[in-house]
Design a protein around this motif. Structure first.
Motif, PDB file in Angstrom:
ATOM      1  N   ARG A 191       0.853  -1.195   0.000  1.00 31.42           N
ATOM      2  CA  ARG A 191       0.000   0.000   0.000  1.00 31.42           C
ATOM      3  C   ARG A 191       0.887   1.242   0.000  1.00 31.42           C
ATOM      4  NH1 ARG A 191      -5.066   0.721  -1.166  1.00 31.42           N
ATOM      5  NH2 ARG A 191      -5.679  -1.032   0.135  1.00 31.42           N
ATOM      6  N   GLY A 251      -3.460   5.127  -0.231  1.00 27.77           N
ATOM      7  CA  GLY A 251      -3.119   5.242  -1.644  1.00 27.77           C
ATOM      8  C   GLY A 251      -3.360   3.914  -2.333  1.00 27.77           C
ATOM      9  N   PRO A 252      -2.849   3.761  -3.513  1.00 34.46           N
ATOM     10  CA  PRO A 252      -3.082   2.529  -4.274  1.00 34.46           C
ATOM     11  C   PRO A 252      -2.276   1.350  -3.719  1.00 34.46           C
ATOM     12  CG  PRO A 252      -1.555   3.943  -5.438  1.00 34.46           C
ATOM     13  CD  PRO A 252      -2.028   4.722  -4.245  1.00 34.46           C
ATOM     14  N   VAL A 309       0.201  -1.422  -4.846  1.00 34.54           N
ATOM     15  CA  VAL A 309       1.123  -1.556  -5.966  1.00 34.54           C
ATOM     16  C   VAL A 309       1.605  -3.002  -6.033  1.00 34.54           C
ATOM     17  CG1 VAL A 309       3.297  -0.770  -6.985  1.00 34.54           C
ATOM     18  CG2 VAL A 309       1.824   0.850  -5.768  1.00 34.54           C
ATOM     19  N   ALA A 325      -0.552  -0.279 -10.414  1.00 40.26           N
ATOM     20  CA  ALA A 325      -1.183   0.159  -9.172  1.00 40.26           C
ATOM     21  C   ALA A 325      -2.683  -0.038  -9.282  1.00 40.26           C
ATOM     22  CB  ALA A 325      -0.861   1.626  -8.907  1.00 40.26           C
ATOM     23  N   ILE A 326      -3.273  -0.424  -8.181  1.00 43.24           N
ATOM     24  CA  ILE A 326      -4.719  -0.591  -8.077  1.00 43.24           C
ATOM     25  C   ILE A 326      -5.210   0.579  -7.232  1.00 43.24           C
ATOM     26  CG2 ILE A 326      -6.602  -2.089  -7.333  1.00 43.24           C
ATOM     27  CD1 ILE A 326      -4.411  -4.398  -7.550  1.00 43.24           C
ATOM     28  N   GLY A 327      -5.797   1.551  -7.895  1.00 39.15           N
ATOM     29  CA  GLY A 327      -6.189   2.791  -7.226  1.00 39.15           C
ATOM     30  C   GLY A 327      -7.401   2.641  -6.340  1.00 39.15           C
ATOM     31  N   THR A 328      -7.636   3.675  -5.555  1.00 40.17           N
ATOM     32  CA  THR A 328      -8.769   3.682  -4.629  1.00 40.17           C
ATOM     33  C   THR A 328      -9.972   4.440  -5.198  1.00 40.17           C
ATOM     34  OG1 THR A 328      -7.861   5.650  -3.547  1.00 40.17           O
ATOM     35  CG2 THR A 328      -7.263   3.514  -2.613  1.00 40.17           C
ATOM     36  N   GLU A 329      -9.796   5.111  -6.336  1.00 36.61           N
ATOM     37  CA  GLU A 329     -10.894   5.876  -6.904  1.00 36.61           C
ATOM     38  C   GLU A 329     -11.937   4.921  -7.505  1.00 36.61           C
ATOM     39  OE1 GLU A 329      -7.668   5.325  -9.852  1.00 36.61           O
ATOM     40  OE2 GLU A 329      -7.664   6.257  -7.905  1.00 36.61           O
ATOM     41  N   ARG A 350     -14.470   3.076 -10.033  1.00 38.60           N
ATOM     42  CA  ARG A 350     -14.444   2.708 -11.458  1.00 38.60           C
ATOM     43  C   ARG A 350     -15.890   2.496 -11.908  1.00 38.60           C
ATOM     44  NH1 ARG A 350      -9.742   4.227 -11.395  1.00 38.60           N
ATOM     45  NH2 ARG A 350      -7.965   2.858 -11.297  1.00 38.60           N
TER      46      ARG A 350
END
Length: 157
Positions: free
Chosen positions: A38, A48-49, A51, A65-69, A71
């Motif tokens: 993380r 944050g994302p 990684v 990276a797997i973002g938190t925003e 989708r």
């Protein structure tokens, strides 16, 4: 049935087994090691994302990276459309086949065959167009009928 990687489209450095999406999660097969870490968020105290990293001969390498925003379905639709149709996509108009087994990963990209070994060494060789149908069958389990085999050989000849 041969053992396959969970994400066949990610590339030769993808994890050899599924991973839980959790900070600190690791998976190892022979010398191939992957971990999720993380990253800090944009402001203190925010996540944050995650990684995904793989260990290579020269150290840890960030894969994605797997973002938190959030989708939305349209995000996936646009990305899928680009990768499958746009001339600048690395997947359009090229042959890319790969297979991962416990002892090695083998990747065929057009006429270049790369074998990645568990000790992190690799070999590359150029394949002759006439070898393609047998190579696809023997190494990747892809069996072409006579017409498709002939068309493939003609395309790369």
């Amino acid at each position: 049935m041969p053992r396959t990687r969970p994400d066949v489209g990610f590339g030769a450095c993808g994890p050899p087994a599924p991973m839980r999406l959790k900070d600190g999660e690791s998976v190892r097969r022979d010398a191939w090691v992957h971990t999720l870490a993380r990253e800090p968020g944009p402001t203190p105290g925010t996540p944050g994302p995650l990684v995904l990293r793989c260990l290579r001969q020269d150290g840890w390498y960030d894969l994605y990276a797997i973002g938190t925003e959030p989708r939305f379905p349209v995000d996936l639709t646009v990305t899928s459309h680009f990768t499958s149709t746009h001339p600048l996509s690395p997947f359009h108009g090229r042959m890319l086949v790969q297979r991962s087994t416990p002892g090695r990963r083998i990747v065929l990209h057009n006429l270049e065959l790369t074998t990645l070994h568990t000790d992190l060494t690799s070999e590359k060789r150029r394949v002759r167009p006439g070898e393609l149908p047998l190579l696809l069958a023997s190494e990747f389990g892809v069996h072409l009928d006579a017409a498709d085999a002939a068309a493939l050989v003609a395309r790369y000849a």
